[in-house]
Design a protein around this motif. Structure first.
Motif, PDB file in Angstrom:
ATOM      1  N   VAL A  53      21.615  42.906  40.343  1.00 29.12           N
ATOM      2  CA  VAL A  53      21.701  42.472  41.738  1.00 29.12           C
ATOM      3  C   VAL A  53      21.974  43.648  42.685  1.00 29.12           C
ATOM      4  O   VAL A  53      21.640  43.591  43.874  1.00 29.12           O
ATOM      5  CB  VAL A  53      22.763  41.353  41.879  1.00 29.12           C
ATOM      6  N   HIS A  54      22.557  44.721  42.147  1.00 27.08           N
ATOM      7  CA  HIS A  54      22.893  45.885  42.986  1.00 27.08           C
ATOM      8  C   HIS A  54      21.881  47.019  42.858  1.00 27.08           C
ATOM      9  O   HIS A  54      22.157  48.143  43.297  1.00 27.08           O
ATOM     10  CB  HIS A  54      24.277  46.425  42.608  1.00 27.08           C
ATOM     11  N   LYS A  55      20.704  46.761  42.261  1.00 27.35           N
ATOM     12  CA  LYS A  55      19.845  47.906  41.885  1.00 27.35           C
ATOM     13  C   LYS A  55      19.296  48.696  43.062  1.00 27.35           C
ATOM     14  O   LYS A  55      18.941  49.859  42.892  1.00 27.35           O
ATOM     15  CB  LYS A  55      18.735  47.488  40.913  1.00 27.35           C
ATOM     16  N   ASN A  86      40.784  34.331  40.161  1.00 24.60           N
ATOM     17  CA  ASN A  86      40.579  35.649  39.542  1.00 24.60           C
ATOM     18  C   ASN A  86      40.304  36.709  40.602  1.00 24.60           C
ATOM     19  O   ASN A  86      40.819  37.829  40.527  1.00 24.60           O
ATOM     20  CB  ASN A  86      39.428  35.582  38.531  1.00 24.60           C
ATOM     21  N   ARG A  87      39.479  36.353  41.611  1.00 24.68           N
ATOM     22  CA  ARG A  87      39.189  37.323  42.682  1.00 24.68           C
ATOM     23  C   ARG A  87      40.476  37.708  43.422  1.00 24.68           C
ATOM     24  O   ARG A  87      40.651  38.861  43.836  1.00 24.68           O
ATOM     25  CB  ARG A  87      38.160  36.753  43.667  1.00 24.68           C
ATOM     26  N   GLU A  88      41.380  36.741  43.577  1.00 27.23           N
ATOM     27  CA  GLU A  88      42.656  37.036  44.251  1.00 27.23           C
ATOM     28  C   GLU A  88      43.507  37.981  43.413  1.00 27.23           C
ATOM     29  O   GLU A  88      44.126  38.920  43.941  1.00 27.23           O
ATOM     30  CB  GLU A  88      43.428  35.739  44.519  1.00 27.23           C
ATOM     31  N   VAL A 116      38.329  46.325  37.188  1.00 27.99           N
ATOM     32  CA  VAL A 116      37.919  44.978  36.765  1.00 27.99           C
ATOM     33  C   VAL A 116      36.680  44.511  37.521  1.00 27.99           C
ATOM     34  O   VAL A 116      36.446  44.899  38.671  1.00 27.99           O
ATOM     35  CB  VAL A 116      39.040  43.924  36.981  1.00 27.99           C
ATOM     36  N   HIS A 117      35.920  43.663  36.814  1.00 29.32           N
ATOM     37  CA  HIS A 117      34.840  42.889  37.440  1.00 29.32           C
ATOM     38  C   HIS A 117      35.237  41.426  37.351  1.00 29.32           C
ATOM     39  O   HIS A 117      35.844  41.002  36.375  1.00 29.32           O
ATOM     40  CB  HIS A 117      33.514  43.079  36.691  1.00 29.32           C
ATOM     41  N   GLY A 118      34.836  40.634  38.342  1.00 32.73           N
ATOM     42  CA  GLY A 118      35.011  39.180  38.267  1.00 32.73           C
ATOM     43  C   GLY A 118      33.869  38.498  38.976  1.00 32.73           C
ATOM     44  O   GLY A 118      33.415  38.958  40.031  1.00 32.73           O
ATOM     45  N   SER A 119      33.386  37.391  38.395  1.00 33.18           N
ATOM     46  CA  SER A 119      32.302  36.619  39.019  1.00 33.18           C
ATOM     47  C   SER A 119      32.725  36.183  40.412  1.00 33.18           C
ATOM     48  O   SER A 119      33.904  35.946  40.680  1.00 33.18           O
ATOM     49  CB  SER A 119      31.993  35.373  38.190  1.00 33.18           C
ATOM     50  N   ASP A 120      31.725  36.057  41.299  1.00 32.97           N
ATOM     51  CA  ASP A 120      32.057  35.749  42.701  1.00 32.97           C
ATOM     52  C   ASP A 120      31.711  34.335  43.151  1.00 32.97           C
ATOM     53  O   ASP A 120      31.995  33.974  44.297  1.00 32.97           O
ATOM     54  CB  ASP A 120      31.407  36.780  43.632  1.00 32.97           C
ATOM     55  N   ALA A 121      31.081  33.512  42.299  1.00 33.73           N
ATOM     56  CA  ALA A 121      30.689  32.152  42.696  1.00 33.73           C
ATOM     57  C   ALA A 121      30.349  31.354  41.441  1.00 33.73           C
ATOM     58  O   ALA A 121      30.107  31.945  40.379  1.00 33.73           O
ATOM     59  CB  ALA A 121      29.468  32.226  43.611  1.00 33.73           C
TER      60      ALA A 121
HETATM   61 MG    MG Z   1      30.586  41.558  42.702  1.00 35.71          MG
END
Ligand code: MG
Ligand code: DAT
Length: 140
Positions: A53-55, A86-88, A116-121
């Motif tokens: 998604v960030h390419k 998790n995002r918090e 860390v990475h965490g899903s956003d939705a």
């Molecule tokens: Mg993200």
């Protein structure tokens, strides 16, 4: 609020500094339950696919290099409102903007090496969990 699952990655900057346990403790203290967990070393191709998604972003090459440089710990976290919670607990992407007590405030080195990475939705959580885990590997 609904019981949700989200995908978490403890990134190489954190596994390298032996911070896995401290980061997992933050999740657990927030009421998130680890229902799947494994330590893996992503290839550049796998890291690139995960962050596809960030390419087009200028930092994509650096992100892929960092994510494939050393092992990561990928986990499924479960709880009420787990995606947002998790995002918090993670804090803002740029640690300079992260709130006190968050993982990124405490441990991140930079906006790129932010621990860390965490899903956003809900949609990305479902996709990202499938990217790493089969149903058999998730034990709620
Ligand atoms: Mg993200
Ligand atoms: P998040 O990880 O908070 O969801 P994101 O999805 O916008 O943030 O970006 C994914 C990752 O890419 C991020 O954790 C670190 C890296 N990144 C984002 N913005 C960056 C920037 N301006 N410079 C360097 N790396 C960046």
């Amino acid at each position: 609020m609904a019981l949700e699952r989200t995908l978490s990655i403890i990134k190489p900057d954190a596994t390298r500094r032996n911070l896995t346990g401290k980061i997992v403790a933050k999740f657990e203290e927030a009421g998130l339950r680890v229902v799947a967990s494994k330590r893996i070393h992503l290839s550049p191709a796998q890291a690139g696919a995960f962050y596809a998604v960030h390419k087009e972003r200028p930092f994509y090459g650096e992100l892929v290099a960092q994510m494939s440089a050393e092992p990561v710990v990928v986990q499924v976290l479960e709880g009420e409102g787990a995606i947002l919670k998790n995002r918090e607990v993670m804090g803002a992407t740029n640690p300079a903007n992260a709130a006190e007590g968050t993982i990124r405030k405490e441990f991140a080195l930079s906006i790129g090496e932010n621990s860390v990475h965490g899903s956003d939705a809900p949609e990305t959580a479902a996709q990202e969990i499938k990217f790493f885990f089969s149903d058999l590997e998730i034990v709620g």
